[in-house]
Every structure is written in structure tokens, then in C-alpha cells.
Scaffold this active site. Sequence first.
Site, short mmCIF file in Angstrom:
data_model
loop_
_atom_site.label_atom_id
_atom_site.label_comp_id
_atom_site.label_asym_id
_atom_site.label_seq_id
_atom_site.Cartn_x
_atom_site.Cartn_y
_atom_site.Cartn_z
CG ASP A 133 -2.02 1.13 1.00
OD1 ASP A 133 -2.57 1.26 -0.09
OD2 ASP A 133 -2.25 1.87 1.97
CB CYS A 197 -20.02 5.11 -8.61
SG CYS A 197 -19.13 6.33 -7.63
CB CYS A 213 -13.58 7.83 -4.66
SG CYS A 213 -13.70 6.23 -3.85
CB CYS A 240 -17.46 3.78 -0.45
SG CYS A 240 -18.84 3.43 -1.56
C1 B12 Z 1 -4.61 5.96 -3.94
C2 B12 Z 1 -5.38 4.72 -3.54
C3 B12 Z 1 -6.75 4.86 -3.34
C4 B12 Z 1 -7.51 6.14 -3.73
C5 B12 Z 1 -7.68 6.16 -5.26
C6 B12 Z 1 -8.18 4.83 -5.86
C7 B12 Z 1 -7.84 4.62 -7.33
N1 B12 Z 1 -8.65 3.81 -7.99
O1 B12 Z 1 -6.83 5.11 -7.81
C8 B12 Z 1 -8.83 5.96 -2.92
C9 B12 Z 1 -8.69 6.65 -1.57
C10 B12 Z 1 -10.08 6.50 -3.60
C11 B12 Z 1 -8.84 4.45 -2.71
C12 B12 Z 1 -10.00 3.73 -2.47
C13 B12 Z 1 -10.01 2.35 -2.26
N2 B12 Z 1 -8.96 1.54 -2.08
CO1 B12 Z 1 -7.13 2.11 -2.41
N3 B12 Z 1 -5.37 2.44 -2.88
C14 B12 Z 1 -4.72 3.47 -3.39
C15 B12 Z 1 -3.24 3.16 -3.71
C16 B12 Z 1 -2.37 3.74 -2.58
C17 B12 Z 1 -2.78 3.67 -5.06
C18 B12 Z 1 -3.75 3.37 -6.23
C19 B12 Z 1 -3.26 3.96 -7.53
O2 B12 Z 1 -2.15 3.70 -7.93
N4 B12 Z 1 -4.09 4.80 -8.17
C20 B12 Z 1 -3.70 5.45 -9.40
C21 B12 Z 1 -4.54 4.91 -10.52
C22 B12 Z 1 -4.17 5.55 -11.85
O3 B12 Z 1 -4.20 3.56 -10.57
P1 B12 Z 1 -5.31 2.42 -10.77
O4 B12 Z 1 -6.62 2.88 -10.31
O5 B12 Z 1 -4.76 1.17 -10.16
O6 B12 Z 1 -5.31 2.42 -12.36
C23 B12 Z 1 -4.74 1.38 -13.12
C24 B12 Z 1 -5.76 0.73 -14.04
O7 B12 Z 1 -7.07 1.16 -13.78
C25 B12 Z 1 -5.23 0.94 -15.41
N5 B12 Z 1 -5.98 1.87 -16.25
C26 B12 Z 1 -6.19 3.17 -16.05
N6 B12 Z 1 -6.89 3.69 -17.08
C27 B12 Z 1 -7.12 2.69 -17.92
C28 B12 Z 1 -7.80 2.66 -19.13
C29 B12 Z 1 -7.88 1.45 -19.82
C30 B12 Z 1 -8.59 1.46 -21.11
C31 B12 Z 1 -7.29 0.27 -19.27
C32 B12 Z 1 -7.40 -1.04 -19.98
C33 B12 Z 1 -6.61 0.31 -18.03
C34 B12 Z 1 -6.54 1.52 -17.40
O8 B12 Z 1 -3.90 1.44 -15.30
C35 B12 Z 1 -3.74 2.09 -14.05
C36 B12 Z 1 -2.31 2.01 -13.61
O9 B12 Z 1 -1.93 0.66 -13.37
C37 B12 Z 1 -3.25 1.59 -3.69
C38 B12 Z 1 -1.96 0.91 -3.19
C39 B12 Z 1 -0.84 1.02 -4.19
N7 B12 Z 1 0.31 1.46 -3.74
O10 B12 Z 1 -1.01 0.69 -5.36
C40 B12 Z 1 -4.47 1.25 -2.79
C41 B12 Z 1 -5.37 0.02 -3.18
C42 B12 Z 1 -5.55 0.14 -4.68
N8 B12 Z 1 -6.61 0.28 -2.48
C43 B12 Z 1 -7.20 -0.77 -2.09
C44 B12 Z 1 -8.49 -0.79 -1.49
C45 B12 Z 1 -8.87 -2.06 -0.75
C46 B12 Z 1 -9.34 0.32 -1.61
C47 B12 Z 1 -10.86 0.38 -1.30
C48 B12 Z 1 -11.61 -0.91 -1.64
C49 B12 Z 1 -11.05 0.76 0.20
C50 B12 Z 1 -12.51 1.01 0.59
N9 B12 Z 1 -13.34 0.01 0.70
O11 B12 Z 1 -12.89 2.11 0.85
C51 B12 Z 1 -11.29 1.56 -2.19
C52 B12 Z 1 -11.65 1.09 -3.61
C53 B12 Z 1 -11.92 2.19 -4.59
C54 B12 Z 1 -11.59 1.78 -6.03
N10 B12 Z 1 -12.61 1.46 -6.82
O12 B12 Z 1 -10.41 1.78 -6.39
C55 B12 Z 1 -6.40 -2.03 -2.43
C56 B12 Z 1 -7.07 -2.71 -3.64
C57 B12 Z 1 -7.00 -4.23 -3.68
C58 B12 Z 1 -7.62 -4.76 -4.96
N11 B12 Z 1 -8.22 -5.95 -4.88
O13 B12 Z 1 -7.59 -4.14 -5.99
C59 B12 Z 1 -4.95 -1.41 -2.72
C60 B12 Z 1 -4.14 -2.16 -3.76
C61 B12 Z 1 -4.23 -1.40 -1.35
C62 B12 Z 1 -3.66 -2.76 -0.97
N12 B12 Z 1 -2.34 -2.88 -0.87
O14 B12 Z 1 -4.37 -3.72 -0.78
N13 B12 Z 1 -7.62 3.93 -2.83
#
Ligand code: B12
Length: 364
Positions: A133, A197, A213, A240
Site C-alpha cells: 500500500d 457509484c 470517490c 465505501c
Molecule cells: C490511492 C489509492 C486509493 C484512492 C484512489 C483509488 C484509485 N482507484 O486510484 C482511494 C482513496 C479512492 C482508494 C480507495 C479504495 N482503495 Co485504495 N489504494 C490506493 C493506492 C495507494 C494507489 C492506487 C493507484 O495507484 N491509483 C492510481 C490509478 C491511476 O491507478 P489504478 O486505479 O490502479 O489504475 C490502473 C488501471 O485502472 C489501469 N488503467 C487506467 N486507465 C485505464 C484505461 C484502460 C482502457 C485500461 C485497460 C486500463 C486503465 O492502469 C492504471 C495504472 O496501473 C493503492 C496501493 C498502491 N500502492 O497501489 C491502494 C489500493 C488500490 N486500495 C485498495 C483498497 C482495498 C481500496 C478500497 C476498496 C477501500 C474502501 N473500501 O474504501 C477503495 C476502492 C476504490 C476503487 N474502486 O479503487 C487495495 C485494492 C486491492 C484490490 N483488490 O484491488 C490497494 C491495492 C491497497 C492494498 N495494498 O491492498 N484507494
Amino acid sequence: MQPEELSKFTKEKARELGFQLVGIAPAKAFPESEFYKEWVRQGKAGQLEYMTRDPETRADITRWYPQAQSVVVCGIRYNSQKTAGTSPNGSWGRISRYATSRDYHQWLPKRLGNLLQFLKAAAPDLEGRIFTDTSPLLERMYARYAGIGWIGKNTLLIHPKMGSYFFLGGLALNRQLVPDEPLPDHCGSCTRCLHACPTEAFPRPYQMDASRCIAYFTIELKESIPEEFRSKMQNWVFGCDICQEVCPWNKFSTASQDPALAPRTETEIPLEELAHLTPEEFEKRFEGTPVRRSKWRGFLRNVLIAIGNSKNSGWTRLLQQYLRHPDPLVSEHAAWGLRQLQKNSEPAGGGTAPPAPCGGVPPR
Ligand code: B12
């Protein structure tokens, strides 16, 4: 040990340590890291300052650990069962499922450390760094390439048998291991998460605008919650789960049997109880759980919004008391709650039963 043997050994040990999912990815940047950089440029990180700091490092694990050759990613199931606290009344505050047990930041790094120790004992020249994380890494991107799930339209990592209710963590290692294949995307034409959502946090599939969010508002944001979102936050007081609850892949998720994840609180708690917690009681009530991260004032802010959304005019007196609170964060959200109740309260006899008179703990 040869890469094949070391890879097999790593997976066996991870499973023995209680990780249901484990896979191996090569240590390099993948195309998805470009989505992340774009996300930062578009301001989708809201006030998550740590997400915008040095995007080049977050996008490539070798910048964080230059010796890295392989990434071992582990997944561990968390409590996914809904539970309710007892109360004669019907107005509840909701807590996300991951937050009902001991904060994973307190025990998961140790477990990953144990895995690293086993590997070091088996391969003396092996070195590594653990992450879960808080390290500047795109964990889901590496998890995808480690073959432990696909990135869903709600941006969560989903496994075909375990759904998405699991934590991620892992090790960056200085040894070449045998990488796994990514799993195919099984979201298909489903768009339930995107439409469910209430704050419209998904501008398009696979992308989240964190600044919309409910988890961001209730956990990460320390100040006032923008008014336009408050009435859409329903009764979530910490985190959430909506985009996970509607996901068909979570239909069969099962309870965790791991002692580290023993429940410490319910997912649904009477607002009546939450609204009366003093700072000391709040600390005790949520001891060791992630809920404490919001701090008492942030948590009370969330509770006041949930009360405002309850359509229950029985709360009027309590909100009036909080209007006089010296902390403007509290008094301002109480004022909003009052206005919201005046607008939306159910006529007498309808809706949920009013809470007991709040003669108990005086608001501070
Ligand atoms: C910042 C963060 C948050 C933020 C932002 C979430 C977000 N989606 O970015 C907030 C506070 C909102 C949040 C909420 C939650 N989080 Co959080 N969070 C993080 C953190 C620290 C970084 C996430 C990140 O890198 N975001 C940046 C975006 C750009 O990355 P991404 O969403 O992963 O996007 C990827 C893909 O979607 C893809 N992508 C993007 N655009 C597109 C477009 C196309 C066409 C395609 C194919 C792909 C694609 O590429 C991106 C980069 O890899 C991670 C831990 C970590 N170090 O990774 C935990 C983490 C993601 N969180 C986690 C959890 C549990 C949650 C919650 C469920 C908690 C809750 N119940 O309230 C919610 C879920 C919300 C959700 N739907 O994501 C877990 C998820 C586990 C899992 N099974 O996925 C993590 C991994 C922590 C952990 N070590 O367990 N979180």
C-alpha cells in the site's frame, strides 16, 4: 537455487503464510503506467499529494528498488461479510469491509517480511524489499502482470474465484524468477460498478476520479467535504464498497479465517452510537482498525453527513447541539445536516424510528 525451483518455493511459502494468491511479474514498467501519469496530469488524484509526487518512480519499480529483477505479488482475502451492531433503532452508519479488522498496515508487512526471510535462508545471495500500500508503486499493475487477477472497470484487481475483497502486498527481489502470465479481462460488457457509484467517480471504465470517490472523502480528505457530494454519500461513514458490492465476481466471496483478520467492529453501526462517541471513546471503539485514520473530527464529519441523509427529523436536537461546536469542521457539517433534514425529513410515522433523545454524552 535455479529460477524454476526458487519460484516454486516462493509460492509454496507464500501459501503457507496464508496468502491465497501469489504470482510473479518481471520488474519493469508496463504500458499501464502511462494511464497513471495521465491520471495525475488530469488532477484525478484530488488532494492525494503522495500520488502526484514523482510519478516516474511510482510507474517503474526499478526506480524504487534498482536491483529489482522480479516482483512477487501476494493477495490475502479480507472480511467481506456484512454485520450489524445491535440497536433498537434503524439508522445505520456503514463502514467498508476492509476496515472491520486490524489495520493491515500493522501486520501484513511483517508477514511479507517472514516470506523474505524464508527466501533469504534458501538463497543466500537473495535480497529484496517488501511493499504493501504505502510504497510508491502501482501495485495493481504488478499484480496484473503477476497473473493474480485482472484490473476491473472499477479499477480493482479481480480474481475469478476470490472477487476483489483482498489486499495486495509483495516483494521486489534481486533474483530472476519465472514470471506468470496475466489473466484475461472478464468484465465483458458489464457496467454495474460504473452506474452504481452515487458520486459518479468513474469518468470511463478502468479509470477512477479519486476526487469524487466516497472512500477518498471519508478516509483521505481531512477538511470539509464538497457540498455537491454530501447528499450522494448515503450513510457511508468510513470507506465505501458500492463498486465492489455490485460486482458479480464478488457474489461468492467468503469470510476470512485468518486470525489476523478477526473482526473488531461491524460493517453497520447505529448512527445513534457513532454520533455520541467522545474522542476517547472513538479511539477505543475502533482501536487497531483503519477507522482511526479518519480521526475523531473527520469521522464525526462523516457521521453528520450520514445523519443529514437519514431523512429522520428525530436527529434535529443533536445537530443543533453540534452547531455550537468550536471546531468549524463539525459545526459546518452539522448545519448542512440540519438543512438537509429540513428539506427531506419523512412525515411523522414514516421512515426509520427516531433515535433515543441525546441526553447521553454532550457534544464537545
Ligand atoms: C490511492 C489509492 C486509493 C484512492 C484512489 C483509488 C484509485 N482507484 O486510484 C482511494 C482513496 C479512492 C482508494 C480507495 C479504495 N482503495 Co485504495 N489504494 C490506493 C493506492 C495507494 C494507489 C492506487 C493507484 O495507484 N491509483 C492510481 C490509478 C491511476 O491507478 P489504478 O486505479 O490502479 O489504475 C490502473 C488501471 O485502472 C489501469 N488503467 C487506467 N486507465 C485505464 C484505461 C484502460 C482502457 C485500461 C485497460 C486500463 C486503465 O492502469 C492504471 C495504472 O496501473 C493503492 C496501493 C498502491 N500502492 O497501489 C491502494 C489500493 C488500490 N486500495 C485498495 C483498497 C482495498 C481500496 C478500497 C476498496 C477501500 C474502501 N473500501 O474504501 C477503495 C476502492 C476504490 C476503487 N474502486 O479503487 C487495495 C485494492 C486491492 C484490490 N483488490 O484491488 C490497494 C491495492 C491497497 C492494498 N495494498 O491492498 N484507494
